[in-house]
Design an enzyme around this catalytic site. Structure first.
Site, PDB file in Angstrom:
ATOM      1  N   VAL A  97      -5.420 -16.205  -0.109  1.00 51.77           N
ATOM      2  CA  VAL A  97      -6.215 -15.086   0.872  1.00 51.77           C
ATOM      3  C   VAL A  97      -6.932 -15.432   0.868  1.00 51.77           C
ATOM      4  O   VAL A  97      -7.702 -15.748   2.077  1.00 51.77           O
ATOM      5  CB  VAL A  97      -6.167 -14.016  -0.405  1.00 51.77           C
ATOM      6  CG1 VAL A  97      -7.887 -13.320   0.535  1.00 51.77           C
ATOM      7  CG2 VAL A  97      -5.252 -12.845  -1.170  1.00 51.77           C
ATOM      8  N   LYS A 121      -8.467  -0.362  -9.209  1.00 52.55           N
ATOM      9  CA  LYS A 121      -8.604  -0.088  -8.471  1.00 52.55           C
ATOM     10  C   LYS A 121      -9.558   0.946  -8.258  1.00 52.55           C
ATOM     11  O   LYS A 121     -10.337   1.887  -7.624  1.00 52.55           O
ATOM     12  CB  LYS A 121      -7.524  -0.273  -7.125  1.00 52.55           C
ATOM     13  CG  LYS A 121      -7.561  -1.587  -7.304  1.00 52.55           C
ATOM     14  CD  LYS A 121      -5.691  -1.675  -6.651  1.00 52.55           C
ATOM     15  CE  LYS A 121      -5.033  -2.247  -6.375  1.00 52.55           C
ATOM     16  NZ  LYS A 121      -3.828  -2.823  -5.883  1.00 52.55           N
ATOM     17  N   VAL A 149     -10.076  -3.487  -3.405  1.00 53.03           N
ATOM     18  CA  VAL A 149      -8.979  -1.263  -2.920  1.00 53.03           C
ATOM     19  C   VAL A 149      -7.906  -1.622  -1.207  1.00 53.03           C
ATOM     20  O   VAL A 149      -8.733  -1.478  -1.375  1.00 53.03           O
ATOM     21  CB  VAL A 149      -9.140  -0.728  -3.894  1.00 53.03           C
ATOM     22  CG1 VAL A 149      -9.119   0.415  -3.808  1.00 53.03           C
ATOM     23  CG2 VAL A 149     -10.902  -0.765  -4.941  1.00 53.03           C
TER      24      VAL A 149
HETATM   25  N1  HSE Z   1      -0.154  -6.613  -6.896  1.00 57.09           N
HETATM   26  C1  HSE Z   1      -1.360  -5.530  -6.579  1.00 57.09           C
HETATM   27  C2  HSE Z   1      -0.248  -4.153  -5.753  1.00 57.09           C
HETATM   28  C3  HSE Z   1      -0.997  -6.082  -5.111  1.00 57.09           C
HETATM   29  O1  HSE Z   1       1.350  -4.281  -6.152  1.00 57.09           O
HETATM   30  O2  HSE Z   1      -0.115  -3.737  -5.191  1.00 57.09           O
HETATM   31  C4  HSE Z   1      -2.617  -6.690  -5.074  1.00 57.09           C
HETATM   32  O3  HSE Z   1      -3.986  -5.577  -5.623  1.00 57.09           O
END
Ligand code: HSE
Length: 432
Positions: free
Chosen positions: A15, A207, A134
């Protein structure tokens, strides 16, 4: 007026690497939006990163030394893209305390320390922005902070974990069991080698904590969120769900009710004609209900370097604009201490029970007595599969609205019946 806004970047994973590309590749556009150029002035990496081509390409901008990083002159914004609670928390606090605006993609640290970080940011008149934490590239936090601010948000229903949504979609469409779907997700790089954070709903709870905090203007700690993962689901549940007109999704739910809020992450039956039921694979979607806007829906890619860099650079641009204009921090994220989180026992919804029972006379009467004794009204019952060799049958019972407290008592009552061999699953019915 500033002539240049300097960015310090912490971390150089995929990222962060993409953020570097966007800051360079779109420098002209960003400079026009902000009013002056936005430039990378230092990148903090760990020793192991030094071997990466993207670290080598950054030359002298890269350091492994924390003090050197924080003492870099002309650093106005710190972008934290390390992830995890520690040392990210210390880095964010150090950045804020030294008067830098911060941008982070780290849901865990923000979810666990929302109030502390916001108070520190307020004291130092800088912004704390985390749009990328999020829903990856989906604009979610900014709408709750600005565009929806005049609304009383009644509820949020969200699919905010792509890994579990991929697994549930495979189980539904291909009819495979959980372990097989998880292996597929791992082979494709969606699920981590240690998938616990995703499949147990921990990632979704972080989130939800941030979303609910912004939507309801209250601190929601991850430990306040009731959480169940997806590993108990099996192909029987998906078959019954479809027969009854539902898809199964891992939902993150936040609802406001008379000054208290309920927050939970668990698998749920979702009406198959609803938009959320059609959000498949690694996609994310959030449905919000506001008193003025009624229902609004956000959906898109919840992870991946390109979408996530979109959110990070948007936050950098907003912070840079505040700095350029000399207006301190215009971000709105205020916490109201009066609202309480409703205990899970008080939550009311409809339920699906699947159980294995003895296939003989009087059993259904005994089972339905347990529901009746707990004041739970049955809306329908299905018995399809009987196994003559063992003398057992599988039944599914759907209830009308019932309190979680009563359902837990009923569950104990059912387990104590000699004619109930096993209660295989209990799934809440949420979107109808
Ligand atoms: N591991 C997360 C997902 C992605 O599967 O949505 C990163 O937030």
């Amino acid at each position: 007026m500033k002539e240049r806004i300097g960015i310090g970047l912490m971390g150089l994973g995929v990222v962060a690497g993409q953020v570097v590309e966007v800051l360079k590749g779109k420098a002209d556009v960003l400079a026009r939006q902000v009013g002056c150029p936005v430039e990378l002035v230092k990148v903090k990496v760990v020793e192991a990163d030094l071997k990466r081509p993207r670290a080598k390409a950054l030359g002298d901008l890269v350091t492994v030394d924390e003090d050197e990083f924080f003492e870099t002159p002309g650093m106005d914004i710190v972008v934290e893209a390390i992830g995890g609670e520690k040392p990210a928390l210390d880095y964010l606090k150090r950045a804020i305390s030294s008067g830098r605006h911060v941008v982070t993609s780290n849901k865990e640290v923000v979810a666990k320390h929302t109030a502390e970080l916001l108070a520190l940011a307020k004291k130092n008149d800088v912004g704390l922005r985390c749009e990328a934490a999020v829903g990856g590239g989906i604009p979610l936090l900014s709408p709750f902070q600005y565009d929806l601010v005049a609304n009383d948000i009644g509820g949020i229903y969200a699919i905010i974990n792509g890994t579990t949504n991929y697994i549930l979609t495979s189980m539904d469409i291909e009819g495979v069991e959980f372990e097989e779907a998880l292996k597929q997700a791992q082979a494709l790089g969606y699920a981590e080698a240690d998938p616990e954070n995703d499949i147990e709903g921990i990632d979704a709870a972080y989130k939800l904590s941030i979303l609910a905090s912004l939507a309801f203007k209250v601190e929601v700690k991850p430990q306040d969120i009731y959480r169940e993962g997806i590993s108990r689901l099996d192909s029987h549940d998906f078959r019954y769900a479809r027969e009854l007109g539902y898809a199964i999704k891992l939902l993150a739910i936040a609802r406001q009710d008379n000054g208290s809020i309920e927050v939970r992450v668990h698998p749920a039956f979702v009406d198959e004609s609803s938009f959320l039921a059609k959000v498949d694979g690694v996609y994310n979607a959030v449905l919000a209900e506001g008193d003025l806007v009624d229902k609004v829906m956000f959906s898109g890619q919840g992870a991946g370097p390109l979408p996530t860099s979109s959110a990070v650079v948007a936050d950098v641009t907003a912070a840079a604009r505040d700095i350029y204009l000399g207006v301190g921090n215009r971000g709105i994220w205020v916490l109201n201490p009066d609202k309480k989180v409703k205990p899970m026992e008080e939550v009311e919804t409809r339920y699906y029970f699947r159980m294995n029972i003895a296939d003989k006379s009087g059993v259904l009467a005994k089972v339905s007595t347990v529901f009746g004794q707990n004041d739970i009204s049955i809306s329908s019952a299905i018995q399809q599969e009987t196994d003559d060799s063992t003398g057992t049958a599988e039944i599914v019972i759907m209830t009308h609205l019932a309190k979680e407290k009563a359902v837990r008592r009923a569950l104990e009552g059912l387990k104590s019946l000699d004619v109930v061999n096993e209660v295989n699953n209990l799934i809440r019915v949420e979107i109808e």
